[in-house]
Design a protein around this motif. Sequence first.
Motif: not given
Length: 749
Positions: A111, A115, A133, A135, A137, A165, A169-172
């Motif tokens: 996070m 990232t 995950k 992100a 965020p 992205m 703020g979504r998770n990949y």
Amino acid sequence: MPKAFFLEDLQDNISVLYFDLQGESVNKFSTPVMKELGKVTDELEKRSDIRCLLFMSRKPGIFIAGADVNEIKDLRDEAKGYEVARQGQDIFKRFGELPFITISVIDGACMGGGTEISLACDYRLATEHPKTKIALPEVNLGILPGWGGTSRLPRMVGLQRALDMILTGRNYDAKRAWKNGVVDKVIPHEWALEKALEFAKEILAGKGEKYIKRRQPSDPASMVLEKNPLGRNIIFSQAEKMVLKKTRGHYPAPLRALEVIKKSYGKSLEQAFEIEARALGQLIVTDICKNLVQIFLWTDEIKKENGTAKKDITGIEIRKAGVLGASVMGGGIAQLFASNKIPVRVKDIDYSAVSKAFQQAAKVLKEKVKRRRLSKLEFQQIMNRISGTIDYSGFKNAQLVVEAIVEDIEVKKIVLAELEQYVQAQTVIATNTSSLRVDEMAQALKNKKRFIGMHFFNPVHRMPLIEVVKGKNTSAEAVATVFNLAKKLGKTPIVVKDAPGFLVNRLLVPYMVEAISLLEEGHTVEAIDKAMLNFGMPMGPIELFDEVGIDVAYKAAKVLQDFMGDRMAESPVLERMIEAGRLGKKNGKGFYRYQGKEKNIDPAVDELIDVKHGLLLDEELMQKRMVYPMINEAARCLEEGVALRPRDVDVGMIFGTGFAPFRGGLLTYADSVGVKNIIDQLKQFEKEFGKRFKPSVALQDLTEAGFYGRKKKTKKASKAKPEKKEKATKTTKTAGSTKTVKAKKKKTE
């Protein structure tokens, strides 16, 4: 300070730097950790023997959780915020420019800052672990990626991918991150180090160009748009429209991030870092940032709690569950259990009814398959965990049974008494009722200690809150069992005392009914809903009636009316709507008319509303009419022990109703306005509209200290608009922002 970084030399001049913050369950970038990383980078810059460095975590399921959020909470100076951003950018830049290849190996949650440091590396790998995950965020905390993420990502993967992205703020997961160019390869979790070494050797052999090339979008449409100024302007314009549609302008962070990307596009990375850091410094001191950070910290607190005062109680581990009632709600609950690897047995009176639970579960899961959040194999595996029956076979093995049958107290008591004969002595029995009394239902059981409320909100797969309702006989073990299960299911639980409407509905239903009173005063459906949308609610109260079901809302209102008496408005409108066959979205007509995804005003509704008088309020007063009584009732809930603390009220209202998160929750908002100002306005409303607005003794006791025992201060550096500290407004004014307007007469007058 506990050590965080550990360097190991592996083979063929390949080394690995492990991030493993001692004494913590997660890796996070605090100020001391960043200083240590700076020193480690100093040492690595001197290493001429290293050809490639792997950057990995030793924490199971966690790569890097991001920055230390507590430090964001305490940061109140814009210049300091800018300085923190520049320092982080510098450390990550130096790390990314080490005199050898750097590869980030992401295995677990990655996070924010995690990232951003990965983006600074030459290459990125991600494992297939379900907890992986990736992100950025930060916008969900009221800021933007300020350690290089806002600047680096668009250059790496293209504008459109980066904006998706950064602005959401979504998770990949690993596959989606690979598809969008964020990571270069997906590797097995079980062989993460071995596969990372193989990849490193491939890069050292000069075969890295193919990974770099595939990061940018290759479809013609994206290439045409992103390669010319006109196309980029279209991208920025569409992104702004998307943000405004989603946030209605209440959240400055995504708009500021978009502005930073637009301003810095085409500039050097160093120039972009400067623009990014300035923006972070300005955002990080806003009230909106502090409110969103506080919500994050509250949810983090809840993750460490068990719902009881006895911290050593773990409750029963739920390995198999049962659900009574195969309604939409029952099917939703079954789907949730099955999706979290808990086999579930669903019972109803006949197999035709049971099939509805399977249909509901399949409907939710098929949507995930359609959006590629679930594979067809995973869909089948989840559905295989759901079984149905018309008797109690299989319930003997369940550690928990959730009752989700019709909202009729006598029927529930009969079914619960019957159920008790077929489950183990330690099985926890829960009811999903939204308004009926837990203690009254418990009378049907021999063992009342194991009975508890587990109130899911509809739709189950989307709503993040669960009210854990403790009756007077409910044991601490039953509370801990349900509380911990709620967290396992990915929900946010709050413990509330058994009382009419529990907590959320007790506050929400009077708010909705007050909206009906405004209708009867001549305000339009559109004006009322628009007022609360502009306040920050996810939908207006009139639309909410349609969403919940007017018949369902009417039943809940009747239960609360019996309890609250003259504290809640009364109206015949809901009953008339039901008699007219207007039940809401579920049958295509309520206060609005629905056709597919379209929602339109229906003039026929006017025929069912008697306008009492023609006094129209401005938008701000309408908002106060609906919101301030909730604050008044919340004070009573705290006094009665329905909620244990103000935090639980705010968490409940945010996650149970969507109460404007940027305002920090109902009671945080109350403190920002000032309890005294709210009391003064309620007194004015009482004079003009009746006893239901009378300030409670509980609220008046909070006049000085407020709900949280602190007074909010407005920072000069903040660009967020502070709440107005104003005197109570009479609705009979004819000038200024509170002027009154004669309502148009309805046809029924």
